[in-house]
Design a protein around this motif. Structure first.
Motif, PDB file in Angstrom:
ATOM      1  N   VAL A   1      19.559  12.852  30.263  1.00  0.00           N
ATOM      2  CA  VAL A   1      18.426  11.899  29.622  1.00  0.00           C
ATOM      3  C   VAL A   1      19.237  11.560  28.287  1.00  0.00           C
ATOM      4  N   SER A   2      19.628  12.389  27.677  1.00  0.00           N
ATOM      5  CA  SER A   2      20.407  12.090  26.413  1.00  0.00           C
ATOM      6  C   SER A   2      21.489  11.334  26.493  1.00  0.00           C
ATOM      7  N   PHE A   3      22.083  11.241  27.508  1.00  0.00           N
ATOM      8  CA  PHE A   3      23.138  10.249  27.833  1.00  0.00           C
ATOM      9  C   PHE A   3      22.809   8.944  28.542  1.00  0.00           C
ATOM     10  N   ARG A   4      21.473   8.817  28.294  1.00  0.00           N
ATOM     11  CA  ARG A   4      20.908   7.856  29.081  1.00  0.00           C
ATOM     12  C   ARG A   4      21.364   7.292  30.423  1.00  0.00           C
ATOM     13  N   ARG A   5      21.519   8.480  31.270  1.00  0.00           N
ATOM     14  CA  ARG A   5      21.770   8.432  32.870  1.00  0.00           C
ATOM     15  C   ARG A   5      20.496   8.257  33.705  1.00  0.00           C
ATOM     16  N   THR A   6      19.637   8.778  33.017  1.00  0.00           N
ATOM     17  CA  THR A   6      18.303   8.937  33.767  1.00  0.00           C
ATOM     18  C   THR A   6      17.152   8.740  32.769  1.00  0.00           C
ATOM     19  N   PRO A   7      16.087   7.829  33.142  1.00  0.00           N
ATOM     20  CA  PRO A   7      15.208   7.435  32.405  1.00  0.00           C
ATOM     21  C   PRO A   7      14.203   8.737  31.982  1.00  0.00           C
ATOM     22  N   ILE A   8      13.933   8.863  30.929  1.00  0.00           N
ATOM     23  CA  ILE A   8      13.208  10.243  30.275  1.00  0.00           C
ATOM     24  C   ILE A   8      11.815  10.239  31.024  1.00  0.00           C
ATOM     25  N   TRP A   9      11.177   9.001  31.294  1.00  0.00           N
ATOM     26  CA  TRP A   9       9.669   8.909  32.003  1.00  0.00           C
ATOM     27  C   TRP A   9       9.827   9.320  33.369  1.00  0.00           C
ATOM     28  N   LYS A  10      10.966   9.252  34.155  1.00  0.00           N
ATOM     29  CA  LYS A  10      11.142   9.661  35.507  1.00  0.00           C
ATOM     30  C   LYS A  10      11.220  11.203  35.300  1.00  0.00           C
ATOM     31  N   VAL A  11      11.806  11.858  34.438  1.00  0.00           N
ATOM     32  CA  VAL A  11      12.090  13.233  34.319  1.00  0.00           C
ATOM     33  C   VAL A  11      10.783  13.860  33.763  1.00  0.00           C
ATOM     34  N   ILE A  12       9.877  13.229  32.962  1.00  0.00           N
ATOM     35  CA  ILE A  12       8.753  13.676  32.415  1.00  0.00           C
ATOM     36  C   ILE A  12       7.753  13.689  33.817  1.00  0.00           C
ATOM     37  N   ALA A  13       7.484  12.664  34.528  1.00  0.00           N
ATOM     38  CA  ALA A  13       6.778  12.396  35.658  1.00  0.00           C
ATOM     39  C   ALA A  13       7.056  13.522  36.900  1.00  0.00           C
ATOM     40  N   ARG A  14       8.162  14.017  36.961  1.00  0.00           N
ATOM     41  CA  ARG A  14       8.641  14.935  38.127  1.00  0.00           C
ATOM     42  C   ARG A  14       8.555  16.215  37.411  1.00  0.00           C
ATOM     43  N   GLY A  15       8.201  16.569  36.022  1.00  0.00           N
ATOM     44  CA  GLY A  15       8.036  17.706  35.582  1.00  0.00           C
ATOM     45  C   GLY A  15       9.362  18.538  35.189  1.00  0.00           C
ATOM     46  N   GLY A  16      10.419  17.574  34.969  1.00  0.00           N
ATOM     47  CA  GLY A  16      11.685  18.150  34.710  1.00  0.00           C
ATOM     48  C   GLY A  16      12.033  18.579  33.010  1.00  0.00           C
ATOM     49  N   THR A  17      10.909  18.375  32.406  1.00  0.00           N
ATOM     50  CA  THR A  17      11.083  18.454  30.871  1.00  0.00           C
ATOM     51  C   THR A  17       9.765  18.724  30.413  1.00  0.00           C
ATOM     52  N   ARG A  18       9.688  19.380  29.245  1.00  0.00           N
ATOM     53  CA  ARG A  18       8.350  19.410  28.711  1.00  0.00           C
ATOM     54  C   ARG A  18       8.416  19.553  27.169  1.00  0.00           C
ATOM     55  N   ALA A  19       7.488  18.712  26.369  1.00  0.00           N
ATOM     56  CA  ALA A  19       7.693  18.596  24.871  1.00  0.00           C
ATOM     57  C   ALA A  19       6.468  19.285  24.470  1.00  0.00           C
ATOM     58  N   GLY A  20       6.529  19.868  23.221  1.00  0.00           N
ATOM     59  CA  GLY A  20       5.370  20.531  22.364  1.00  0.00           C
ATOM     60  C   GLY A  20       5.673  20.421  21.003  1.00  0.00           C
ATOM     61  N   GLY A  21       4.777  21.048  20.176  1.00  0.00           N
ATOM     62  CA  GLY A  21       4.946  21.191  18.743  1.00  0.00           C
ATOM     63  C   GLY A  21       4.061  20.420  18.135  1.00  0.00           C
ATOM     64  N   ARG A  22       4.031  19.918  16.897  1.00  0.00           N
ATOM     65  CA  ARG A  22       3.016  19.154  16.011  1.00  0.00           C
ATOM     66  C   ARG A  22       3.220  17.754  16.411  1.00  0.00           C
ATOM     67  N   ARG A  23       4.403  17.252  16.898  1.00  0.00           N
ATOM     68  CA  ARG A  23       4.534  15.690  17.219  1.00  0.00           C
ATOM     69  C   ARG A  23       5.336  15.605  18.458  1.00  0.00           C
ATOM     70  N   PRO A  24       5.004  15.931  19.625  1.00  0.00           N
ATOM     71  CA  PRO A  24       5.702  15.909  20.798  1.00  0.00           C
ATOM     72  C   PRO A  24       6.141  14.620  21.280  1.00  0.00           C
ATOM     73  N   TRP A  25       5.524  13.581  20.867  1.00  0.00           N
ATOM     74  CA  TRP A  25       5.820  12.272  21.141  1.00  0.00           C
ATOM     75  C   TRP A  25       7.333  11.836  20.864  1.00  0.00           C
ATOM     76  N   LEU A  26       7.799  12.626  19.704  1.00  0.00           N
ATOM     77  CA  LEU A  26       9.315  12.486  19.261  1.00  0.00           C
ATOM     78  C   LEU A  26      10.120  12.674  20.434  1.00  0.00           C
ATOM     79  N   ALA A  27       9.830  13.266  21.308  1.00  0.00           N
ATOM     80  CA  ALA A  27      10.866  13.495  22.366  1.00  0.00           C
ATOM     81  C   ALA A  27      11.328  12.342  23.091  1.00  0.00           C
ATOM     82  N   THR A  28      10.415  11.533  23.162  1.00  0.00           N
ATOM     83  CA  THR A  28      10.844  10.117  23.911  1.00  0.00           C
ATOM     84  C   THR A  28      12.119   9.405  23.110  1.00  0.00           C
ATOM     85  N   ARG A  29      12.273   9.697  21.982  1.00  0.00           N
ATOM     86  CA  ARG A  29      13.544   9.101  21.055  1.00  0.00           C
ATOM     87  C   ARG A  29      14.466   9.895  21.315  1.00  0.00           C
TER      88      ARG A  29
END
Length: 75
Positions: A33-61
């Motif tokens: 995801v970091s090197f833009r080889r896989t779209p982050i939304w695909k990984v999120i949909a498959r449950g491959g990553t999780r974001a938390g905290g006060r502002r979890p939407w920052l993970a999309t950046r």
């Protein structure tokens, strides 16, 4: 990895503090995801990553914060 004020630092055993966003991902998934080889939304949909905290939407950046290595082969 702590990102702030235009810098990034990788820390081990960082002191306790309130983070805006925490990301849980397997190392290979994180790099893809970091090197833009896989779209982050695909990984999120498959449950491959999780974001938390006060502002979890920052993970999309994540792709904007990590520099992609130059993969052009030398001549």
């Amino acid at each position: 990895m702590v990102v702030g004020d235009g810098t990034t630092a990788v820390t081990r055993d960082a002191p306790p503090r309130a983070y805006d966003c925490t990301i849980a991902a397997a190392p290979a998934t994180f790099l893809l995801v970091s090197f833009r080889r896989t779209p982050i939304w695909k990984v999120i949909a498959r449950g491959g990553t999780r974001a938390g905290g006060r502002r979890p939407w920052l993970a999309t950046r994540l792709g904007e914060l990590v520099a992609t290595p130059d993969l052009v082969a030398p001549p």
